[in-house]
Scaffold this active site. Structure first.
Site, PDB file in Angstrom:
ATOM      1  CE  LYS A   9      -4.357  -1.865   1.640  1.00 53.52           C
ATOM      2  NZ  LYS A   9      -5.444  -1.836   2.641  1.00 53.52           N
ATOM      3  NE  ARG A  15      -7.423  -8.689   0.633  1.00 48.33           N
ATOM      4  CZ  ARG A  15      -7.179  -7.791  -0.311  1.00 48.33           C
ATOM      5  NH1 ARG A  15      -6.311  -6.810  -0.085  1.00 48.33           N
ATOM      6  NH2 ARG A  15      -7.791  -7.855  -1.483  1.00 48.33           N
TER       7      ARG A  15
END
Length: 295
Positions: free
Chosen positions: A241, A275
């Site tokens: 991210k 994840r």
């Protein structure tokens, strides 16, 4: 030790002893606009099945399959288009790997319902059931289903762009981001349980990257264990991210090391599921961490 709810709902399918190592959720993006450049919307079914098999062999405990990008600036697609992308994939993976635990990454009840019928057992909803009022009912009617409630404070029209880091959601700093996340997650827990979802069907995700500042994202990871007050499993999704890019000043393709470090801290702070895009590398790192701590 992993949360008893997660063990009872998911771990028994894995036929392994309960231990301190986080479960790994491998990301399968059936999209054409993924921020991580791994979208498989145009890929042949054989390539998708091969990616699924590679993830499972590398140590993925769960496969998370999504057909709509949630990257900053992404276009919202119709339920029909999302259905056509993900349901055949879930059906095929379930057929070829019947023991695999499958999750559908969707905010649409129609897609979630079809995915559960096709072989998924987890609904991963980035809006915590707030986008579609029928989502809670779908999960409530499927007693063996699990619902991931993610904290989401991003505004889709508030996006900033950087030549290196890429797009990210704009955010307002919080005095105590974890307290804010806890409060809003409690609101969503109350809402879905009122609609019939049982508490033991829930997993919580603090929503790293979704409307948080750089420092708030870092604080969430470092203080993840504060979410243990819910006595529910915790999912951490931070792989590749933009906050990693901002911290390291690098592009998305260079965020493997940063992502693995986040996964390690996540496990140490109590994440039950992590994840990730890079399953093999994350699995090795978490296994090594567990071996050291358990020694």
């Amino acid at each position: 030790m992993i949360n008893d709810i997660l063990h009872n709902k998911i771990a028994h399918k894995l036929k392994r002893e309960c231990h301190n190592e986080s479960f790994i959720m491998g990301i399968l993006n059936i999209t054409d606009d993924s921020f991580s450049n791994d979208g498989l919307a145009q890929a042949a079914s054989s390539k998708i099945l091969q990616r699924a098999e590679d993830f499972l062999q590398a140590g993925a405990d769960i496969l998370d399959i999504g057909g709509e990008s949630t990257r900053p600036g992404a276009l919202i697609i119709s339920a029909e288009q999302e259905y056509q992308r993900v349901i055949p994939v879930i059906d095929a993976i379930h057929h070829h790997f019947p023991e695999a635990i499958l999750s559908v990454d969707t905010m649409k009840a129609r897609v979630a319902e079809a995915a559960l019928q096709a072989g998924a057992s987890i609904v991963n909803d980035v809006t915590a059931g707030a986008h579609d009022p029928d989502m809670a009912k779908i999960v409530a009617d499927n007693k063996e289903a699990v619902l991931v409630l993610m904290h989401h404070s991003a505004r889709y029209d508030a996006v900033e762009k950087d030549a290196i880091v890429g797009a990210s959601y704009q955010a307002v700093p919080q005095d105590d981001i974890i307290a804010c996340v806890i409060q809003q997650l409690q609101t969503r827990i109350d809402a879905v349980c009122k609609a019939g979802v049982r508490r033991e069907q829930l997993i919580l995700d603090p929503g790293v990257g979704f409307g948080k500042t750089l420092n708030d994202n870092l604080r969430i990871i470092n203080q993840l264990d504060r979410l243990k007050e819910f006595s529910l499993p915790i999912l951490l999704g931070a792989s590749r991210k933009s906050f990693i890019g901002k911290t390291l000043d690098n592009v998305v393709d260079d965020r493997l090391i940063g992502s693995v470090v986040v996964a390690l801290v996540g496990q140490m702070r109590g994440a039950d599921i992590i994840r990730v895009h890079d399953v093999a590398q994350t699995k090795q790192a978490l296994t090594m961490l567990t071996a050291i701590i358990d020694s």
